[in-house]
Every structure is written in C-alpha cells, then in structure tokens.
Scaffold this motif. Structure first.
Motif, PDB file in Angstrom:
ATOM      1  N   GLU A 173      36.963  11.813  26.800  1.00  0.00           N
ATOM      2  CA  GLU A 173      36.006  10.924  27.831  1.00  0.00           C
ATOM      3  C   GLU A 173      36.934  10.613  28.984  1.00  0.00           C
ATOM      4  O   GLU A 173      38.304  10.695  28.982  1.00  0.00           O
ATOM      5  N   THR A 174      36.431  10.411  30.172  1.00  0.00           N
ATOM      6  CA  THR A 174      37.113   9.823  31.704  1.00  0.00           C
ATOM      7  C   THR A 174      36.029   9.425  32.232  1.00  0.00           C
ATOM      8  O   THR A 174      34.730   9.376  31.916  1.00  0.00           O
ATOM      9  N   THR A 175      36.357   8.709  33.168  1.00  0.00           N
ATOM     10  CA  THR A 175      35.431   8.031  34.177  1.00  0.00           C
ATOM     11  C   THR A 175      36.009   8.352  35.692  1.00  0.00           C
ATOM     12  O   THR A 175      36.900   8.003  36.175  1.00  0.00           O
ATOM     13  N   GLN A 176      35.109   9.276  36.166  1.00  0.00           N
ATOM     14  CA  GLN A 176      35.408   9.956  37.573  1.00  0.00           C
ATOM     15  C   GLN A 176      34.179   9.338  38.395  1.00  0.00           C
ATOM     16  O   GLN A 176      33.034   9.501  38.088  1.00  0.00           O
ATOM     17  N   PHE A 177      34.482   9.264  39.688  1.00  0.00           N
ATOM     18  CA  PHE A 177      33.436   8.451  40.799  1.00  0.00           C
ATOM     19  C   PHE A 177      33.002   9.576  41.697  1.00  0.00           C
ATOM     20  O   PHE A 177      31.843   9.173  42.234  1.00  0.00           O
ATOM     21  N   TYR A 178      33.763  10.671  41.733  1.00  0.00           N
ATOM     22  CA  TYR A 178      33.347  11.537  43.056  1.00  0.00           C
ATOM     23  C   TYR A 178      33.278  12.942  42.248  1.00  0.00           C
ATOM     24  O   TYR A 178      33.708  13.301  41.316  1.00  0.00           O
ATOM     25  N   PRO A 179      32.645  13.872  43.227  1.00  0.00           N
ATOM     26  CA  PRO A 179      32.604  15.188  42.877  1.00  0.00           C
ATOM     27  C   PRO A 179      34.048  15.752  42.281  1.00  0.00           C
ATOM     28  O   PRO A 179      34.830  15.625  43.190  1.00  0.00           O
ATOM     29  N   GLN A 180      33.969  16.691  41.128  1.00  0.00           N
ATOM     30  CA  GLN A 180      34.784  17.468  40.666  1.00  0.00           C
ATOM     31  C   GLN A 180      34.338  18.887  40.432  1.00  0.00           C
ATOM     32  O   GLN A 180      33.826  19.301  39.484  1.00  0.00           O
ATOM     33  N   THR A 181      34.414  19.765  41.549  1.00  0.00           N
ATOM     34  CA  THR A 181      34.035  20.930  41.405  1.00  0.00           C
ATOM     35  C   THR A 181      35.066  22.053  42.066  1.00  0.00           C
ATOM     36  O   THR A 181      35.981  21.475  42.608  1.00  0.00           O
ATOM     37  N   ALA A 182      35.036  23.091  41.547  1.00  0.00           N
ATOM     38  CA  ALA A 182      35.807  24.318  42.138  1.00  0.00           C
ATOM     39  C   ALA A 182      35.032  25.747  42.239  1.00  0.00           C
ATOM     40  O   ALA A 182      34.088  25.983  41.311  1.00  0.00           O
ATOM     41  N   GLU A 183      35.167  26.390  43.364  1.00  0.00           N
ATOM     42  CA  GLU A 183      34.608  27.728  43.319  1.00  0.00           C
ATOM     43  C   GLU A 183      35.774  28.709  43.645  1.00  0.00           C
ATOM     44  O   GLU A 183      36.104  28.602  44.864  1.00  0.00           O
ATOM     45  N   ASP A 184      36.258  29.707  42.740  1.00  0.00           N
ATOM     46  CA  ASP A 184      37.109  30.281  42.894  1.00  0.00           C
ATOM     47  C   ASP A 184      36.614  31.900  43.118  1.00  0.00           C
ATOM     48  O   ASP A 184      36.211  32.477  42.095  1.00  0.00           O
ATOM     49  N   ARG A 185      36.787  32.395  44.087  1.00  0.00           N
ATOM     50  CA  ARG A 185      36.216  33.785  44.414  1.00  0.00           C
ATOM     51  C   ARG A 185      37.458  34.644  44.800  1.00  0.00           C
ATOM     52  O   ARG A 185      38.201  34.374  45.581  1.00  0.00           O
ATOM     53  N   TRP A 186      37.545  35.776  44.497  1.00  0.00           N
ATOM     54  CA  TRP A 186      38.565  36.875  44.868  1.00  0.00           C
ATOM     55  C   TRP A 186      38.016  38.223  44.325  1.00  0.00           C
ATOM     56  O   TRP A 186      37.250  38.561  43.596  1.00  0.00           O
ATOM     57  N   THR A 187      38.755  39.308  45.239  1.00  0.00           N
ATOM     58  CA  THR A 187      38.563  40.390  45.250  1.00  0.00           C
ATOM     59  C   THR A 187      39.708  41.018  45.466  1.00  0.00           C
ATOM     60  O   THR A 187      40.526  40.840  46.522  1.00  0.00           O
ATOM     61  N   GLN A 188      40.053  42.229  44.613  1.00  0.00           N
ATOM     62  CA  GLN A 188      41.241  42.891  44.721  1.00  0.00           C
ATOM     63  C   GLN A 188      41.004  44.431  44.956  1.00  0.00           C
ATOM     64  O   GLN A 188      40.060  44.910  44.012  1.00  0.00           O
ATOM     65  N   SER A 189      41.262  44.962  45.940  1.00  0.00           N
ATOM     66  CA  SER A 189      41.196  46.419  46.309  1.00  0.00           C
ATOM     67  C   SER A 189      42.326  46.994  46.111  1.00  0.00           C
ATOM     68  O   SER A 189      43.447  46.677  46.562  1.00  0.00           O
ATOM     69  N   ALA A 190      42.394  48.443  45.341  1.00  0.00           N
ATOM     70  CA  ALA A 190      43.761  48.873  45.161  1.00  0.00           C
ATOM     71  C   ALA A 190      43.532  50.354  45.321  1.00  0.00           C
ATOM     72  O   ALA A 190      42.571  51.028  44.980  1.00  0.00           O
ATOM     73  N   LEU A 191      44.722  50.893  45.698  1.00  0.00           N
ATOM     74  CA  LEU A 191      44.788  52.545  45.635  1.00  0.00           C
ATOM     75  C   LEU A 191      46.232  52.801  44.921  1.00  0.00           C
ATOM     76  O   LEU A 191      47.453  52.385  45.259  1.00  0.00           O
ATOM     77  N   THR A 192      46.130  53.897  44.039  1.00  0.00           N
ATOM     78  CA  THR A 192      47.294  54.181  43.404  1.00  0.00           C
ATOM     79  C   THR A 192      47.205  55.788  43.441  1.00  0.00           C
ATOM     80  O   THR A 192      46.425  56.532  43.214  1.00  0.00           O
ATOM     81  N   VAL A 193      48.062  56.541  43.869  1.00  0.00           N
ATOM     82  CA  VAL A 193      48.423  57.829  44.122  1.00  0.00           C
ATOM     83  C   VAL A 193      49.609  58.241  43.235  1.00  0.00           C
ATOM     84  O   VAL A 193      50.858  57.742  43.339  1.00  0.00           O
TER      85      VAL A 193
END
Length: 783
Positions: free
Chosen positions: A302-322
């Motif tokens: 349990e915990t007591t938190q008074f304000y929002p606790q959120t995260a939005e983690d967005r990532w994109t990796q483009s790669a090229l291997t020759v």
C-alpha cells in the motif's frame, strides 16, 4: 498461475502452413537429444557475435553468458527486469516511481542515483542487433518476443562498443527474415497476481518470403501488466497553514498497472551472394499508471499518493544494416535512429510537506489575494530523446593466423528537457513567467556527441596460443544549455532563474524566460585491451585479460556547478571455458579485479536537483561462474553465481581540490575508505532444473528455478544509507509445468511461488536528509 498457449515451432526449425513461435517444450537451446538412444545427450554449440564476428561461445575469451530463444520462453521472460534477473553479473534498479525509468549495472560498477535526464551516462551499453539503444536516461524496455538470443558481456567492452559499455554490454539479437520458407506463430497468456489484478499477453510473428532472395518479418505484441499496490485513502495537514488535503479522488486498489504495445518489421534482401541489406523498424508504447513504490508505514502493498502518477513512454527505432564482402574481407555498416518521448506526472507533495514541517516552507505559497494555499507540488515532465549512430567496420577472414576487426563510430544524442513543478492556485507573482501555477521550471537542451576509431588484432602464435590487442581513440563533445529556476518574485538569485534573466544581459530560450547558461565539455583520449588465451585441449581454454572502459564527463543540470569529468574502469581478469563429460557439461567462469577511477556520483542536491560529482576511486573484486549439464536425456540443469567485493579505495569527501580532482583528505568524509558500493549484492545466483517426459502422445515438462540475491546497500554516503537502510536479501522460486504435441504447447507457471516481498530498490521524493522519513520501497511482483 499463468497459462500460455503457443502453437507452432520456432521458425527455421520447421516449415509448413504453420511453423512455430517457440521450440517444443522437449527441446532446448542448450542441449539436444541424439537420434539414437544409444548415444549420450550433448550440449549444442552456441554461436555469439560478441566480438563482432560469429564465433562459438566456448572459444570466445571473454566472460559472456547467453539466453537463447528456448530459454527465454521457458523462463517466461517478459521484460528487461526478467532478463537482468537471469544474469548473475547484472544488477537492475528501478529509479523513482516510473518503471520505465531504470538503470542496468554489471560487476558491481554502481554508485547509485543514476538515471536522471541530466545524470551521468549509463555504465552498461544495451544493443538491439547492431544498434545501441541506451539513452541518456537508461535503456529502453523492449518486450523480448521473437528474440534469437541475449548476450551479456561482463567487464569493460570499450574498445569495440565505446562509451556506454564501461562495465559491460547487453546485446539483444532478434530473429531475422528468412527467404527459405514461410513461418508464423503466436502466443497467448492470461495471468493473475495474488491480491492484485489480472493481465494478459498476446504476441505473434509472421515470416513471409517475397522472392527467392528477399523476405519480410513482422512481429507484434500487446501486454497488460496487472496492478498489485493499493493507493489507500489518507490525509495530510500542513503545519504552517493548517490546510488539510486528502486523496479521496485518487484512492484505488491495484493502481500500478501498465499496458505495452509494440511492433517490429524487418526486410532482408540478398543483393547477391556477397551483399545483404536489412532495414528494420521497431516501435513500442508503454502506458503506466500509479507508483511502484510501497510505503511500509501505510501497509504491506500500500501507499498514499495525492497527485497523478502516470507515464507514457513512446519510442521508435529505425535501423539499416548492410553486410557484404570485399575480396576476403567482411564489411558491415550499421545505422540507427532512435526517437523516444517520455511524458510523466509525479506526486511531489512529500517535498512540500517535509520542507513545511522542518523549515516552515508553506509560508511562501499564496494566491493572487495573498491567502496561503496548499503548497503541495506535482511534476509534469516532457522529455524527448533523439539518438543517431553510424558504424562502419571491416573484418579480415576469421581463419587467418593474423586477423583484425577495425572501424569508425559516430553518435549524437539529444535530450529536450521540460520539467514543470506545479502548485495549484499559485499567485502570478510567484509563477515562472509564461507558465501558470509553476513554481520551478527546467527547460534545457542536452547534447552528447562522440566519435571514435577502434580496432582489435589477433595473432595465433600456435594452434593453441592466441594474443589479442585492441585500442579505441575517441573524442567527446557534451553540452547543456537552457533555463532552470524560480520567478524572482519567489527567489531572486542573480545566478539562476528569473533573477539571472533580470540582472544579466542573457539571450532568449524557447518557451522559457531566458537562457541562464550554455556550457560544454570536450575530451579526447584512448583506451586499450590485451588478451592472451590458451587452448589446453579441444574442450578447455584459459585466458587472461587487461581491459579499459570509460564514461564521458558532462555538465550539471544546475548550470552554476562545475562540470564533472570522465571516469575510467580498468579490469584485470583470468577466466576459463570448459566442456566435460563428453560434451554433456559446460563450466565457464572468471575471477577479476577492477579499479574505478574518479567515478561519477549523482545525488539529490539543493531544491531536489541532481548534482553529479566525481567521487575518487573504488576497487571491485569478483568471481563469476556458470554451468550447464545435460544430466540425462530428460533432465537438464543450469545455474550461475557471482560473488563481489566492491568498496571505496579512497575517502569520498564530497568536494574537489584546487585542480578539480576529488579531495580525499578530509576530517569527516561523506563515505570513508572501505565503504561498500551500493546496489550490488555480495552474492547473486540462480539454479534451474528442467525435466521432460512423455505422457501418451504428449510431450510434457516440469521446471523449477531458484533465484537469490544478497543484501544490498541503498546509498554510498554513510548518513543517507543510515536513513534509508539496506535492502534485505531475498530468495524467489518459480515453477512451471506444461505439455504439447506437434506444433503447439501449453504452460502453466507460477512466479514467486512463496509470495516473497523481495526488496528491489528504495527511494524518496527529495533529499534523504529531508524526506528520509517518507521512503518508498520497490518490491518484486507478488505471486
């Protein structure tokens, strides 16, 4: 209990209308049955590319552990923390309340407190295939599905892998498109957590040949992780104003839940017999609610938190291997572009409460009418990361007596930082100009650039004795610029914030009152490696290594502080690789000593800002070993251990001398010589047993795994460690049973069978000396 249904067999092992996502339960990446019952079971050879060429694991003279496709599935690995748990040389720490904010450490090279957007660079590099994916804030949490193997390279890998591989490197190798045949598979999972919610996993892949020399591979996943921590109702009264707040609108059971959705696409084209081109893209989004720290004073989970606790983690990796060949030489070019956006909301009301309790902080917070208001703060952050890297290398034929790998590397990392500390109803005269209800604003741009030339040369003196020498020459240019501070109506200081804007002729900065500072640090140096290996016979090799790793210096988030300089790790190592009992058993290990000079140490300083200083020298000694044993056709055992003795070899005084070097001669050091380094346990180990058998026409299996990690300290500094306390040792036990036939199988498994409350990390919202009575502990997921 969890159940998993995975029709099919791993692509490349079977072909047909439906091939599989996972090898049959009776198979394993580590061993295989022979065709004849008269022949003994043997361990299959494992191929790795740790030295940037394909080699047999048992012939590579470095400390490396590998999880193959089948092991990843058998151990039900679903995130980066699961990966770290399986490697005894790896330590893993979630930082603060957001699970996507974590750091990875190896071999005890950990000072604690890293991972802030303006903190030191990581000491462990993480790669996906040929591309580095370690950002300034740490590694990305890639959902590990359709993965060929994971390699953990312990010790400095700086000559081949560069700045963020000071203590080691973790490489995640994906399955590649295959033009030889169609394959597809999927997996479904439903899970439930004791005293928590329910979650699920849905994942699948398709390998589609589009011509004789080209194929595309598509992979997708969706994972819901159930919550298990309750945000319980609570009230808080601020002493100065007498204002009472509560969290009635945010109280919720199992409020720390998350969803992870992602996809991967890769195209491989064989241009001719010598040249292949592989473009790929990976994208993932993770939405997180709640805090993952529990408050023991409130309840067990349990915990007591008074304000929002959120995260939005967005990532994109483009790669090229020759990849190709010029004459007899192999040539590889690898490009990657990583774009990551991490938006978070964090409760920061502990800071307000404890500063009000100790220092009367609430007196300074009022509205436009001059009336005192609730001084609670909460943080809204928007951090954007961009990273580009190029590597071009050439390798001579592996069969040559004299052979080499050489290349050039270039990397540019950018971090657009926005941290807004809000107080609802705050007077305009106290708010940062242009930012309503904002008591503090950080708007900064960080850039870390490095380029390098590297190479390793190997020479076979005899067919048993080989020497390898390597060097990396590098240049680093790191900078930080922007705004940080208060409105001068709240704090008027001519060195930062609007006080500096109004008293100095400072240039503008986008979406901020002015540019308070613009600093950079440039460095160039070289690191080296020397290795001598001797093949005692076809099955036993011994080796000795001297190697170096480094981590660049940089600029402090509080621009008025001095920069911090590079730290260096020097490693002396003796190791062995061995096969016994006619190939049924492998036993590998290493003993080492490392010297960590001027290591970077991050703390929460004034106003809760991260401050980075160089903290003198540490010494780390250790032993690592792993074993795999095909005891019978049906029984396979594997395990690994790591024992470390990591401590300061000089006093940490907390300040530098006239030459900018860490001071060691002080009457009351913050951490005296001999102090144990935080985060890493003296002992970590695991043991896995898997037994396969037939039940009628079905192939069945049972498996158990024991995981243990010893006691760990929470902070390097003596006073802060006394406040936070140590993390207790813990032992976890996981159990699996399942059956399958043809191209499908079903697993039922229980993680954390005995419902242990394993302590993984501990943190506070502000400096421990102020908020130490309000500490939160991150615990392992319940059963």
């Amino acid at each position: 209990m969890k159940g998993r249904i995975k029709p099919g067999s791993r692509a490349g092992l079977a072909r047909g209308a439906l091939a599989t996502a996972i090898v049959l339960a009776i198979s394993s990446s580590a061993w295989a049955q022979q065709a004849s019952s008269e022949e003994a079971p043997v361990l299959e050879a494992v191929t790795v590319t740790a030295q940037k060429r394909s080699e047999n694991l048992q012939k590579v003279p470095i400390s490396i552990q590998v999880l193959g496709t089948e092991q990843l599935d058998e151990l039900h690995v679903t995130d980066f923390q699961d990966i770290a748990t399986q490697f005894p040389s790896v330590s893993f720490q979630r930082l603060g309340e957001v699970p996507s904010n974590f750091q990875v450490y190896m071999r005890g090279v950990a000072s604690g407190g890293d991972g802030n957007h303006s903190g030191p660079l990581p000491t462990v590099g993480v790669y996906v295939d040929e591309q580095p994916v370690t950002t300034i804030r740490g590694a990305i949490d890639l959902h590990p599905y359709d993965i060929q193997r994971v390699e953990a390279l312990a010790g400095p890998q700086g000559t081949l892998y560069g700045a963020s591989s000071q203590a080691g490197t973790i490489r995640i190798i994906t399955n590649k498109p295959d033009a030889s045949g169609f394959a597809a598979g999927y997996g479904l999972e439903l899970n439930s957590i004791s005293d928590g919610g329910t979650g699920h996993v849905a994942e699948g892949f398709i390998n589609l040949p589009i011509s004789e020399n080209a194929a595309i591979r598509l992979v997708g996943w969706d994972r819901d992780d159930a919550g298990y921590i309750d945000n319980v109702f609570g009230e808080r009264t601020f002493p100065t104003s007498g204002i009472t707040i509560d969290n009635a609108d945010r109280a919720q059971d199992d409020f720390n839940y998350s969803n992870t959705t992602g996809a991967r696409a890769a195209l491989q084209i064989d241009l001719n017999d010598n040249w292949t081109i592989t473009p790929s893209v990976i994208t993932q989004r993770q939405d997180i609610n709640g805090s993952f720290g529990v408050d023991p004073d409130v309840g067990e989970l349990e915990t007591t938190q008074f304000y929002p606790q959120t995260a939005e983690d967005r990532w994109t990796q483009s790669a090229l291997t020759v990849q190709g060949r010029i004459g007899n030489f192999d040539v590889t070019y690898a490009y990657a572009h990583l774009d990551r956006d991490l938006d978070t909301e964090s409760d920061y009301s502990d800071y307000a409460y404890w500063y009000d309790t100790l220092f009367g902080y609430g007196t300074y917070f009022y509205d436009d009418n001059g009336d005192l208001i609730n001084p609670s703060q909460y943080i809204q952050s928007a951090n954007g990361y961009k990273k580009q890297s190029h590597e071009l290398r050439i390798a001579s034929p592996a069969e040559n007596r004299l052979r080499f790998v050489a290349g050039v590397f270039w990397q540019d990392q950018d971090n657009d930082i926005q941290e807004r500390y809000r107080v609802d109803g705050l007077a305009d005269s106290l708010s940062v100009t242009g930012w309503e209800d904002t008591i503090w604003l950080t708007r900064q741009q960080r850039q870390d650039k490095d380029q390098a030339f590297f190479g390793e040369v190997s020479f076979d003196f005899t067919d048993r004795l080989t020497a390898t020498a390597g060097m990396r020459f590098f240049e680093v240019d790191n900078s930080l610029r922007g705004y940080f501070g208060f409105n001068d109506g709240y704090v008027s200081n001519p060195t930062y914030g609007e006080g500096a804007c109004n008293t100095q002729n400072l240039p503008p900065y986008p979406n901020a009152p002015c540019e308070v500072f613009n600093k950079s640090v440039q460095e160039n140096d070289s690191i080296g490696k020397f290795n001598l290996s001797y093949q005692l016979n076809d099955d036993v090799m011994v080796y000795g290594t001297w190697s170096e790793g480094y981590r660049p210096g940089g600029i402090n988030r509080r621009g008025t502080l001095d920069p911090y300089v590079s730290d260096y790790l020097t490693n002396w190592e003796l190791g062995w690789k061995s096969r016994w009992a006619d190939g049924r058993l492998t036993f590998n290990g290493a003993v080492f000593e490392q010297s960590w000079d001027d290591f970077q140490f991050a703390i929460l300083g004034q106003n809760g800002l991260t401050e980075i200083k160089n903290a003198n020298q540490a010494r780390i000694r250790g032993i690592e070993a792993d074993i795999s044993w095909a005891a019978t056709y049906n029984l396979r055992l594997s395990g690994g251990v790591a024992l470390y003795d990591a401590e300061l070899s000089e006093n940490y005084c907390g300040f530098t001398d006239a030459n900018g070097k860490p001071e060691t001669d002080c009457a009351a050091p913050l951490a005296p010589q001999g102090t144990r380094l935080p985060i890493t346990a003296d002992f970590k180990g695991n043991l896995t047993a898997r037994y396969t058998f037939d039940v009628g026409s079905f192939e069945a299996h049972v498996q158990g795994q024991l995981l243990h990690e010893g006691e760990r300290s929470t902070d390097l500094r003596t006073a802060e460690r006394a406040i936070l306390g140590d993390l207790d040792a813990y032992t976890l036990f996981d159990l699996t049973a399942g059956f399958g036939r043809g191209n499908w199988d079903v697993d039922f498994y229980i993680k954390n069978v005995f419902d242990e409350r394993a302590e993984l990390s501990r943190f506070t919202q502000c400096a421990e000396a102020v908020c130490g009575d309000q500490a939160y502990t991150v615990v392992a997921r319940p059963r």
